[in-house]
Design a protein around this motif. Structure first.
Motif, PDB file in Angstrom:
ATOM      1  N   ASP A 115      -3.460   3.400   0.990  1.00  0.00           N
ATOM      2  CA  ASP A 115      -4.223   2.916   2.138  1.00  0.00           C
ATOM      3  C   ASP A 115      -5.586   3.610   2.160  1.00  0.00           C
ATOM      4  N   GLU A 160      -3.842  -0.492  11.183  1.00  0.00           N
ATOM      5  CA  GLU A 160      -4.035  -1.722  10.415  1.00  0.00           C
ATOM      6  C   GLU A 160      -3.206  -2.866  10.985  1.00  0.00           C
ATOM      7  N   LYS A 199       0.805  -1.223   0.000  1.00  0.00           N
ATOM      8  CA  LYS A 199       0.000   0.000   0.000  1.00  0.00           C
ATOM      9  C   LYS A 199       0.835   1.269   0.000  1.00  0.00           C
TER      10      LYS A 199
END
Length: 583
Positions: free
Chosen positions: A53, A295, A33
């Motif tokens: 992201d 995350e 990402k």
């Protein structure tokens, strides 16, 4: 983050000031990402971050430290091939959309790097001078999207155009009134947001609020004068943006982000407002303080949930089997009862509910009472006790064997749990997830199967003060590879005594003894990458790697060893790790 066209316009203007003419030296791709492009401009080294992201899509210069993977993905390799030693010519934001186009030149050849920063649809695409796609960070096939594809060799299509006006082209209030239908019967801020590009809900509310009107007021109910005020508010605000006048803001409430914006939102009333002189510093601060671990922690929680579910089942089963094992210790008692019934069989009759007999096995030979089944003969009652004795005797071996298996699994799961807690990147967690799939703790899915040819993460690498290489396993599969395949005879193997921890290897390329200082550093590293990270005086066993063996059928990472020595040491601190970390 309310990342709209206004914020992107501010970032684009900021980058134009700093990196036009910069030379691209190298590209790195992180966690699928994040893309880092290393630049050189005005005798300065710069790093351009492009994030896809969904929670924090953005493009800015960064000073944050990222762990670059040792194996670059294909997209990253392609960028290196085409863009190394190229120069940035221009940066534009087409039609105020949430995308940035970086025009690049390399020895007369033209390329364009497109950053589409659109939440979950964010992507990075490299084009040649004919607008043909050389590759995309996220390839999109016709099967995935029949309207728009992105893969090598196809003509680049822009994201579907929005039937909205570019707010930078708004000249007067009459044009504003013409763009919005007179009978628009929704909130006034939606009239702005739905009819002009790149304006998010917070920015739209602010435009209406600055006109002295409630943003939630129905646009259709407004007077002509009020509609004109909204138009004037918007024109005034965007005249500042055209001049590059922004005021980067992060506003927080109870420690959480209330909003992040390229200008102050007067309609919000947060607890704290922090202004930044530099957009890049603001984006780094936002990422570091509010996004970085989100995350990673989510994935850690998900994997821990899987491991803890199986660990709890394991411990419950162990408890149940230990109880059965405890009960099975009474086996000799049942054998004795059978023998006493047999010895007194002629004194017992069918129908008796109990037998009172002398206990010949006792020194005092006192009388004991034995329960009988009145429906059975004395002989059958004796056989019933003998059968119970034999059954319990056999179950002892079985129970001990099952408990040993469960203890083995418990040790493995605790090791996995430690690996999860100490994971530093999403790639670390992905390898642990694959390990759990292979061990059947996570169901394998056909469409999500890992490619056979996919590269594995390397062990963590450190260089001791004496120049010796120290390798540390990241997970159980890697512990096995490190100890049984990467290490050679003579290398030194270290591990926390009894406590869950990573395998650590000191590579020994000479016949010389390992210096005490290197041994201490490796032991401190072994303590750090273990369950005892927060402890002191941790026992670390060490031995030549040839003394380490893996039992047949053992789970990943589980070994036994002999002829070892033990050193007691405090875990390494971050400063030591940073000092010894290999480049």
């Amino acid at each position: 983050m309310a990342f709209d066209g206004i914020m992107l316009s501010a970032l684009k203007d900021n980058l134009k000031e700093k990196i036009i003419g910069a030379r691209i030296e190298k590209a790195y791709q992180i966690d699928k990402k994040y893309l880092i492009i290393r630049l050189r401009n005005n005798n300065q080294n710069l790093e351009l971050l492009i994030s896809t992201d969904p929670q924090g899509a953005r493009i800015n210069l960064t000073e944050l430290d990222f762990d670059f993977p040792s194996y670059p993905p294909d997209f990253c390799m392609m960028l290196r091939k085409y863009l190394k030693n190229s120069y940035i010519q221009d940066i534009v934001q087409p039609e105020f959309e949430r995308m940035v186009r970086i025009d690049i030149e390399k020895r007369g050849k033209k390329f364009s790097l497109i950053a589409e920063l659109m939440g979950k649809y964010s992507n990075v695409i490299l084009l040649d001078d004919n607008e043909m796609v050389l590759d995309a960070m996220k390839r999109i096939t016709e099967k995935q999207n029949s309207e728009r594809q992105l893969y090598p060799g196809i003509k680049y299509q822009k994201p579907p155009a929005q039937d909205k006006l570019n707010p930078l082209k708004l000249e007067n209030r009459e044009e504003f009134r013409q763009v919005i239908e007179e009978d628009f019967s929704q909130a006034a801020f939606r009239a702005v947001m739905y009819n002009f590009r790149g304006i998010g809900p917070y920015s739209a509310r602010e435009i209406v609020f600055r006109a002295g009107i409630d943003p939630a007021e129905n646009y259709n109910n407004l007077t002509d004068s009020e509609k004109n005020k909204i138009a004037e508010s918007m024109i005034k605000l965007f005249s500042q943006f055209k001049k590059g006048k922004y005021k980067p803001i992060i506003a927080t409430e109870a420690g959480e982000v209330d909003y992040i914006s390229a200008f102050i939102l007067q309609h919000r009333n947060p607890e704290k407002i922090e202004e930044f002189d530099d957009l890049d510093r603001m984006m780094d601060y936002y990422f570091k303080e509010f996004l970085k671990d989100r995350e990673l922690n989510r994935n850690i929680r998900e994997l821990n949930k899987v491991v803890n579910t199986y660990l709890n089942k394991n411990l419950k089963k162990q408890k149940k089997l230990r109880k059965q094992l405890e009960e099975s210790k009474d086996a000799e008692k049942y054998k004795k009862m059978g023998e006493l019934i047999t010895a007194n069989i002629y004194q017992i009759e069918r129908g008796d509910k109990k037998a009172v007999v002398k206990d010949y096995y006792s020194e005092k030979q006192e009388e004991i009472e034995i329960k009988l089944d009145p429906s059975k003969s004395p002989s059958d009652n004796a056989q019933k006790y003998f059968k119970k004795y034999n059954k319990l005797k056999k179950s002892v071996k079985h129970l001990k064997r099952e408990i040993a298996k469960l203890r083995h699994e418990e040790k493995y799961l605790k090791q996995v749990s430690m690996n999860i807690e100490q994971a530093e990147t999403l790639d670390d967690l992905e390898e642990i997830k694959e390990e759990l799939k292979e061990e059947n703790y996570i169901k394998k899915q056909q469409h999500n199967r890992k490619n056979k040819g996919s590269k594995k993460l390397p062990p963590r690498k450190f260089i001791s003060s004496d120049g010796y290489q120290i390798l540390v396993g990241r997970n159980n599969k890697q512990n096995d590879r490190l100890t049984k395949k990467i290490a050679n005879d003579g290398d030194i193997w270290l591990h926390t005594k009894v406590i869950a921890g990573s395998h650590v290897i000191i590579k020994r390329d000479t016949e010389k003894n390992i210096p005490d200082n290197t041994l201490s550093e490796a032991a401190a590293i072994a303590a750090y990458f273990s369950k005892a990270r927060e402890s002191t005086n941790v026992p670390i066993d060490y031995t030549p790697v040839e003394n380490v063996n893996k039992p047949k059928g053992a789970k990943p990472g589980l070994v036994y060893y002999e002829k070892y020595q033990t050193i007691y040491i405090d875990p390494a601190d971050r400063e030591l790790l940073k000092k010894l970390a290999a480049d």
